[in-house]
Design an enzyme around this catalytic site. Sequence first.
Site, PDB file in Angstrom:
ATOM      1  CD  GLU A  69      -4.844  -9.195   3.514  1.00 58.05           C
ATOM      2  OE1 GLU A  69      -4.319  -9.170   4.642  1.00 58.05           O
ATOM      3  OE2 GLU A  69      -4.707  -8.268   2.675  1.00 58.05           O
ATOM      4  CG  ASP A 118      -6.893  -3.279   1.592  1.00 60.30           C
ATOM      5  OD1 ASP A 118      -6.250  -3.984   0.794  1.00 60.30           O
ATOM      6  OD2 ASP A 118      -6.498  -3.017   2.746  1.00 60.30           O
ATOM      7  CG  HIS A 135      -4.219  -6.965  -0.643  1.00 61.43           C
ATOM      8  ND1 HIS A 135      -3.623  -6.340   0.431  1.00 61.43           N
ATOM      9  CD2 HIS A 135      -3.264  -7.027  -1.600  1.00 61.43           C
ATOM     10  CE1 HIS A 135      -2.370  -6.046   0.148  1.00 61.43           C
ATOM     11  NE2 HIS A 135      -2.131  -6.452  -1.090  1.00 61.43           N
ATOM     12  CG  HIS A 148      -2.083  -0.897   1.134  1.00 54.73           C
ATOM     13  ND1 HIS A 148      -3.274  -0.527   0.553  1.00 54.73           N
ATOM     14  CD2 HIS A 148      -2.261  -2.166   1.576  1.00 54.73           C
ATOM     15  CE1 HIS A 148      -4.145  -1.527   0.641  1.00 54.73           C
ATOM     16  NE2 HIS A 148      -3.545  -2.536   1.253  1.00 54.73           N
TER      17      HIS A 148
END
Length: 260
Positions: free
Chosen positions: A233, A151, A236, A144
């Site tokens: 995830e 996300d 993500h 990130h």
Amino acid sequence: MKRRLLVLAAVVVSVLAGAPGVAHAEVAAPADFVNLAKVDPTILMDIRYKTAHNFVGRPVNGYVEPLCIVTRPAVQALKVVQAGLRRRGLSLKMYDCYRPQRAVDHFAAWAEDLGDTLTKAEFYPDVDKTTLFEDGYISYRSGHSRGSTVDLTIVRLPAAPQRPYVPGEPLVSCYAPVSRRFPDNTIDMGTGYDCFDPRANTFDPRIAGRPLANRLQLRDAMVAAGFRVYDLEWWHFTLVGEPFPDTYFDFPVARRSLVC
């Protein structure tokens, strides 16, 4: 130009200090970073780390405003995803975009504080906090911070109202049935956001039916627009060919950080 020079200077200082690729204490972003809401205001926002509704249980360092800041190529790819979803009566909703290194440091400090289990009942009910680094839920670096990882989730339009989180309210497991979890207005993805549990893996065998179909809808749309998946995830994604693959920025999430 002055702001860009400040960022470049910070990178040079970090390299000389023995931490190549990490830009420390910048006050501004390169011109390649933009506020997503200014480019596509139809995309919904729920920037959790500006609030207390996250696994830390309080606003996270570096989140001055609830903004989604991303690189220009990532913005263009997200616009493509959003256009396709809106034709089906859906919308993206952003949980997190660019994340400053100081926020990543905050996460690491929280994970090392084993006595702080304020949010365990919701975000990691079955995971021992001592294993968060080993299990890959917390790291000292995050994609990130390079500006092209996001996300996000999908919301059905018109978006249902979402009540505010009340700090101190009773917490419910992030993998409880959707009718019992915090009333996030997303379509059912099988778990809530930032669920530190194997059930958050895109293809966990316990996730089937509509929640799995919803995950795959998000996954397919993002891949088609040029993102690669992180299947541990479901929320993500990282842009393929990201413009800053080796630099981890630290300017705050705030309008003042941006050139325009």
